[in-house]
Design an enzyme around this catalytic site. Sequence first.
Site, PDB file in Angstrom:
ATOM      1  N   GLY A 210       0.829  -1.212   0.000  1.00  0.00           N
ATOM      2  CA  GLY A 210       0.000   0.000   0.000  1.00  0.00           C
ATOM      3  C   GLY A 210       0.848   1.239   0.000  1.00  0.00           C
ATOM      4  CG  ASN A 211      -0.314   4.607  -1.610  1.00  0.00           C
ATOM      5  OD1 ASN A 211      -1.019   5.444  -1.079  1.00  0.00           O
ATOM      6  ND2 ASN A 211      -0.718   3.894  -2.657  1.00  0.00           N
ATOM      7  NE  ARG A 212       5.092   7.110   4.478  1.00  0.00           N
ATOM      8  CZ  ARG A 212       5.638   7.491   5.618  1.00  0.00           C
ATOM      9  NH1 ARG A 212       4.984   8.274   6.433  1.00  0.00           N
ATOM     10  NH2 ARG A 212       6.840   7.066   5.917  1.00  0.00           N
ATOM     11  CB  SER A 213      -2.581   8.289  -0.636  1.00  0.00           C
ATOM     12  OG  SER A 213      -3.579   9.223  -0.930  1.00  0.00           O
TER      13      SER A 213
END
Length: 407
Positions: A210-213
């Site tokens: 995933g990512n931090r958005s």
Amino acid sequence: MEQPRVVLGVGGGIAAYKACELLRRFTESGHAVRVVPTESALRFVGAATWAALSGAPVATEVWEDVQEVPHVRIGQHADLVVIAPATADVLARAAAGRADDLLTNVLLTARCPVVFAPAMHTEMWEHPATRENVATLRRRGSLVIEPAVGRLTGVDTGKGRLPEPEAIFEVCRRVLRRGAEAFTTDLAGRHVVISAGGTREPLDPVRFLGNRSSGKQGYALARTAVARGARVTLVAANAELPDPAGADVIRSGTALELREAVLKAAADADAVIMAAAVADFRPAARAESKIKKREGLDPEPVALVRNPDILAELSAARTSGRVVVGFAAETDDVLANGRAKLASKGCDLLVVNEVGEGRAFGTEENEAVIIEAGGGETPVPYGPKEALADHIWDAVARRWSAGARED
Ligand code: CTP
């Protein structure tokens, strides 16, 4: 600072009880509120409740306190009129310009922004009579927000639910912040699609890449577009934020799900903004059961495959008049990378911001440069994500009018 004066009109629908919560939010944040219910609204919530919560007199007809000429004065002095719930009957009377009770008199005399938050059964909302009344009110510059989809009175579910009071309050605050002069429904009649959040690409049933958005910028774009009158579809990927009032929210998890939802929603869109952080790669295989560590053995490498580039696909397939906007999150050579990305993706506008530790992701504020295809750069100074969102919509609206001039 003088207290902003708000008129809360309440129509005769079951959602009238939710207007009590909306009223509290206004009074607790320093607004002076005058509640103007319709006669039938009082069948759901009594005048004593409205008077006690607002600290102001409550009337439904023009015949009370006549010496104060309330049918003219209340509307004239308001900074905002919001009607929640706006029933089919209130919409019809407002569209027809009737003056048969205090609320409709207020609507005729108000020169401030007017916000309608409709709530009714799906059949009533979809009826051509209501559609035409809503279109009339929008054409005259009122902001009519779309009802939410969900549980209605009784066992029914569908479109027609009053959005959550907190979300309606947010719309009103945004309208008040812009002020009567700057209030505009310049995006009315436009359908805009916004992706927000970050995709998650599963490795097994419990793990993902995933990512931090956080989704905050995309949600700010949705809220500002609603407040400027657009029909908004928000395709949200793993964002834990409250649904913006007036937006159709579609949830997605992976890049492939997001792609499907965005392309479907984009079919009749006037603008698509890809604010979501889409994973470029996904695990080549998704384990059916949890991957276990193997004693004494090294972990297996994770093989990745490319995800489709949704922004590039939207840009290649766009029809005339549609504006496609991308975001570029860069850590180095921000502008040079942004210009190269605008060219390679083929979109109309690219919003370039610098990311890294504590910057952009998850924060309330942002700073960016909006780069336009064909030249043009608008630096947007550090400020709330909603201010950046308004700049982006301004740039989109400029492209629409430039396109219309060329046609
Ligand atoms: N995007 C997309 N589909 C993808 C990847 C990205 O639609 N598979 C969109 C994002 O929503 C964003 C823009 O492309 O609007 C730029 O994304 P970014 O991650 O900054 O760029 P990448 O294309 O991933 O390039 P790089 O990783 O090389 O910076």
